[in-house]
Motif scaffolding. Structure first.
Motif, PDB file in Angstrom:
ATOM      1  N   GLU A 241       0.846  -1.191   0.000  1.00  0.00           N
ATOM      2  CA  GLU A 241       0.000   0.000   0.000  1.00  0.00           C
ATOM      3  C   GLU A 241       0.880   1.238   0.000  1.00  0.00           C
ATOM      4  O   GLU A 241       1.889   1.278   0.716  1.00  0.00           O
ATOM      5  CB  GLU A 241      -0.921   0.039   1.225  1.00  0.00           C
ATOM      6  CG  GLU A 241      -2.060  -0.949   1.178  1.00  0.00           C
ATOM      7  CD  GLU A 241      -3.069  -0.713   2.295  1.00  0.00           C
ATOM      8  OE1 GLU A 241      -4.224  -1.129   2.129  1.00  0.00           O
ATOM      9  OE2 GLU A 241      -2.699  -0.120   3.326  1.00  0.00           O
ATOM     10  N   VAL A 242       0.503   2.250  -0.785  1.00  0.00           N
ATOM     11  CA  VAL A 242       1.220   3.517  -0.841  1.00  0.00           C
ATOM     12  C   VAL A 242       0.239   4.628  -0.490  1.00  0.00           C
ATOM     13  O   VAL A 242      -0.786   4.798  -1.164  1.00  0.00           O
ATOM     14  CB  VAL A 242       1.829   3.769  -2.240  1.00  0.00           C
ATOM     15  CG1 VAL A 242       2.580   5.101  -2.249  1.00  0.00           C
ATOM     16  CG2 VAL A 242       2.765   2.628  -2.634  1.00  0.00           C
ATOM     17  N   LEU A 243       0.542   5.376   0.568  1.00  0.00           N
ATOM     18  CA  LEU A 243      -0.344   6.419   1.072  1.00  0.00           C
ATOM     19  C   LEU A 243       0.355   7.772   0.972  1.00  0.00           C
ATOM     20  O   LEU A 243       1.496   7.923   1.412  1.00  0.00           O
ATOM     21  CB  LEU A 243      -0.726   6.138   2.526  1.00  0.00           C
ATOM     22  CG  LEU A 243      -1.305   4.732   2.808  1.00  0.00           C
ATOM     23  CD1 LEU A 243      -1.506   4.531   4.301  1.00  0.00           C
ATOM     24  CD2 LEU A 243      -2.616   4.539   2.055  1.00  0.00           C
ATOM     25  N   ILE A 244      -0.319   8.745   0.382  1.00  0.00           N
ATOM     26  CA  ILE A 244       0.253  10.071   0.154  1.00  0.00           C
ATOM     27  C   ILE A 244      -0.360  11.063   1.141  1.00  0.00           C
ATOM     28  O   ILE A 244      -1.600  11.161   1.224  1.00  0.00           O
ATOM     29  CB  ILE A 244      -0.002  10.545  -1.292  1.00  0.00           C
ATOM     30  CG1 ILE A 244       0.529   9.511  -2.293  1.00  0.00           C
ATOM     31  CG2 ILE A 244       0.653  11.907  -1.520  1.00  0.00           C
ATOM     32  CD1 ILE A 244       2.009   9.233  -2.204  1.00  0.00           C
ATOM     33  N   PRO A 245       0.473  11.815   1.876  1.00  0.00           N
ATOM     34  CA  PRO A 245      -0.079  12.807   2.811  1.00  0.00           C
ATOM     35  C   PRO A 245      -0.868  13.884   2.079  1.00  0.00           C
ATOM     36  O   PRO A 245      -0.472  14.338   1.001  1.00  0.00           O
ATOM     37  CB  PRO A 245       1.177  13.380   3.499  1.00  0.00           C
ATOM     38  CG  PRO A 245       2.318  13.054   2.596  1.00  0.00           C
ATOM     39  CD  PRO A 245       1.947  11.792   1.903  1.00  0.00           C
ATOM     40  N   GLY A 246      -2.013  14.280   2.689  1.00  0.00           N
ATOM     41  CA  GLY A 246      -2.876  15.265   2.064  1.00  0.00           C
ATOM     42  C   GLY A 246      -3.872  14.672   1.096  1.00  0.00           C
ATOM     43  O   GLY A 246      -4.873  15.297   0.742  1.00  0.00           O
ATOM     44  N   LYS A 247      -3.612  13.447   0.661  1.00  0.00           N
ATOM     45  CA  LYS A 247      -4.516  12.745  -0.261  1.00  0.00           C
ATOM     46  C   LYS A 247      -5.167  11.550   0.430  1.00  0.00           C
ATOM     47  O   LYS A 247      -6.395  11.404   0.422  1.00  0.00           O
ATOM     48  CB  LYS A 247      -3.741  12.291  -1.497  1.00  0.00           C
ATOM     49  CG  LYS A 247      -4.563  11.468  -2.481  1.00  0.00           C
ATOM     50  CD  LYS A 247      -3.694  10.936  -3.610  1.00  0.00           C
ATOM     51  CE  LYS A 247      -4.478   9.998  -4.504  1.00  0.00           C
ATOM     52  NZ  LYS A 247      -3.609   9.375  -5.548  1.00  0.00           N
ATOM     53  N   ASP A 248      -4.326  10.695   1.019  1.00  0.00           N
ATOM     54  CA  ASP A 248      -4.847   9.476   1.651  1.00  0.00           C
ATOM     55  C   ASP A 248      -4.962   9.597   3.171  1.00  0.00           C
ATOM     56  O   ASP A 248      -5.627   8.780   3.805  1.00  0.00           O
ATOM     57  CB  ASP A 248      -3.943   8.290   1.296  1.00  0.00           C
ATOM     58  CG  ASP A 248      -3.870   8.038  -0.200  1.00  0.00           C
ATOM     59  OD1 ASP A 248      -4.945   7.845  -0.801  1.00  0.00           O
ATOM     60  OD2 ASP A 248      -2.767   8.062  -0.756  1.00  0.00           O
TER      61      ASP A 248
END
Length: 521
Positions: free
Chosen positions: A124-131
């Motif tokens: 899993e790849v989580l982007i700050p401000g998006k996820d």
């Protein structure tokens, strides 16, 4: 205690795996440990509760909490390295005292890391401000006590790889604390002054240094991350993942990070990707910033076993992504207690220093919990000839000068067990002269901020001196000869059954058991 220094190694663990197979990642390691892991299914709060459980049962089983309040599907782990016997198994060495010798061989024979294309840590790849909005939304960041100054992240191993960041294109991995405060653009990152990470980043003022912060990597890289081989004794040692590979017996797998030009440990549970911003100063806690003072506001318990204090760090961390395993990712719980994971590395460094100065003179280097590792050591020597007399003082001078914050180093003879605190205390009271054998070193030199008794001049910690104690007997002085009963010549089965002998020994305190087995008075 000395009676727990040795363990009989089994060829395979609880899951039928060999040590090498089990150390591939944390999950296989936990299966391999079997009943040596305590699973908790009741809800545990990462704020105070997890660390307090850890402290209450330190030096016992590994603890895995399966149900973390506010974080469904996320687990937390602690006490993985809290027992000597377990650390022996991780290193594949039966006697804890021998790990340092194996490390000295491994540090000189690294196994370089291997680059792979796919990795569990990037499921899993989580982007700050998006996820997610804030890292505390997805990762349980522990607090230790009700007096902590905030949620301080200390669960990850910071990895730097390749030129121009690591000289020679090697790798550096260490664990540093960070504070992701609400409303702050960047996190603080507090590196040990003069440590490898500090040296790497300070060479690039104003630059963005790419790195990853690996949570719960395999045992090999994590052992290297939380420990250190002194860079003065081992200059240019820049292949830390190679060292980790030598410890586990095969290469550490790494994978290219998704958002920065860096690498992540493939079999970690989580990875924080981002940049270290050299020169961007950040306060660790709100109270410290409000006060405008460093080293005053409370932070959390420190390795010296007193409360640490918050600072304004000389660099910051910019988060670009969080990657993790999909199913029940595990988060490491930092705590300050048993340090058996780190002691062999410290003892190996000092042993190497002593061996270079006086080959064959030093027999062992030991540390105890009460000495807090960087706070004190015990050196065991064997005086073989008249020219050895006095060399113990040379060693004291070198060790006390090399390690900032070192408060007590005791040198004992070969008939004293350096791992038995009571035996060392007996040597001090019977062999050391208060007038000539107690020596103060390094007074007014640079100290260690985590030592509460250090002098403070502004924000700088100044040593008020450490004590070296020469508790060795003068060579050839019969008056110091230790009494000894002939226990090795007695067959106690003439009077007692095997079960009766075992019952009597089990009743003895460890020190009395050791005295009974050696015959020492």
């Amino acid at each position: 205690m000395a009676d727990r220094l040795a363990v009989k190694l089994e060829e395979k663990g609880a899951n039928g795996m060999t040590r090498e197979e089990a150390l591939v990642d944390l999950r296989t390691t936990l299966d391999w440990l079997g009943d040596d892991v305590q699973y908790i299914d009741g809800e545990v709060d990462p704020l105070v509760e997890m660390c307090t459980i850890t402290k209450a049962f330190d030096n016992s089983k590994v603890i895995v909490a399966n149900n973390i309040k506010g974080y469904p599907g996320v687990r937390m782990i602690s006490n993985l390295y809290s027992r000597k016997e377990r650390v022996n198994r991780f290193h594949g060495v039966e006697d804890f005292r021998d790990i340092k010798h194996q490390l000295l061989n491994q540090v000189n024979n690294p196994i370089p890391p291997r680059i792979v294309d796919d990795a569990p840590v990037q499921e899993e790849v989580l982007i700050p401000g998006k996820d997610f909005d804030h890292i505390h939304d997805i990762i349980p960041v522990a607090t230790h006590t009700f007096d902590d100054g905030g949620q301080i992240f200390g669960a990850g191993s910071h990895l730097f790889m390749g030129e121009p960041w690591v000289p020679g294109g090697g790798s550096q991995i260490s664990m540093y604390r960070m504070s992701f405060r609400e409303g702050q653009k960047y996190a603080s990152i507090n590196m040990v002054p003069g440590g490898a990470g500090d040296v790497i980043c300070s060479h690039h003022p104003g630059k963005k240094v790419p790195c990853t912060v690996n949570i719960c990597p395999p045992v090999g890289p994590e052992l290297v991350s939380v420990s250190t081989m002194n860079p003065v004794i081992f200059p240019g040692q820049t292949d830390k993942l190679g060292f980790a590979g030598a410890i586990q017996g095969y290469p550490v797998d790494v994978v290219k990070a998704r958002t920065v030009d860096a690498y992540t440990i493939a079999n970690a549970e989580w990875s924080l990707e981002g940049y270290v911003l050299e020169g961007e100063r950040v306060w660790e806690t709100e109270e410290a910033e409000r006060m405008g003072k460093q080293g005053v506001a409370l932070l959390h318990p420190e390795w010296a076993r007193s409360m640490g204090h918050a600072y304004r760090t000389p660099r910051a961390f910019q988060l670009t992504a969080v990657t993790r395993r999909k199913k029940n990712p595990i988060v490491y719980t930092p705590h300050f207690g048993a340090f058996w994971y780190e002691a062999p590395f410290m003892c190996a460094s000092v042993y190497e220093l002593c061996e270079r100065m006086a080959p064959g003179f030093v027999k062992d280097v030991a540390s105890w919990l009460g000495l807090t590792l960087w706070g004190g050591l015990v050196i065991q020597v064997k005086k073989r000839r008249r020219s050895d007399e006095g060399m113990q003082r040379n060693l004291l001078t070198a060790i006390m000068g090399l390690y900032r914050g070192m408060r007590l180093v005791v040198v004992v003879d070969e008939d004293i067990d350096p791992w038995q605190p009571e035996d060392v205390m007996w040597a001090i009271q019977s062999r050391a002269s208060a007038q000539k054998d107690y020596i103060v070193y390094n007074e007014y030199g640079r100290g260690q901020a985590f030592q509460p008794s250090e002098l403070k001049i502004g924000n700088i910690s100044v040593s008020d001196g450490g004590m070296g104690i020469d508790a060795t007997a003068p060579l050839g002085e019969q008056v110091y000869e230790r009494s000894k009963y002939p226990v090795d010549q007695m067959d106690f089965s003439k009077w007692l059954s095997e079960d009766e002998i075992a019952e009597l020994k089990n009743m003895q305190d460890p020190y009395f058991r050791w005295l009974g087995e050696t015959g020492h008075g």
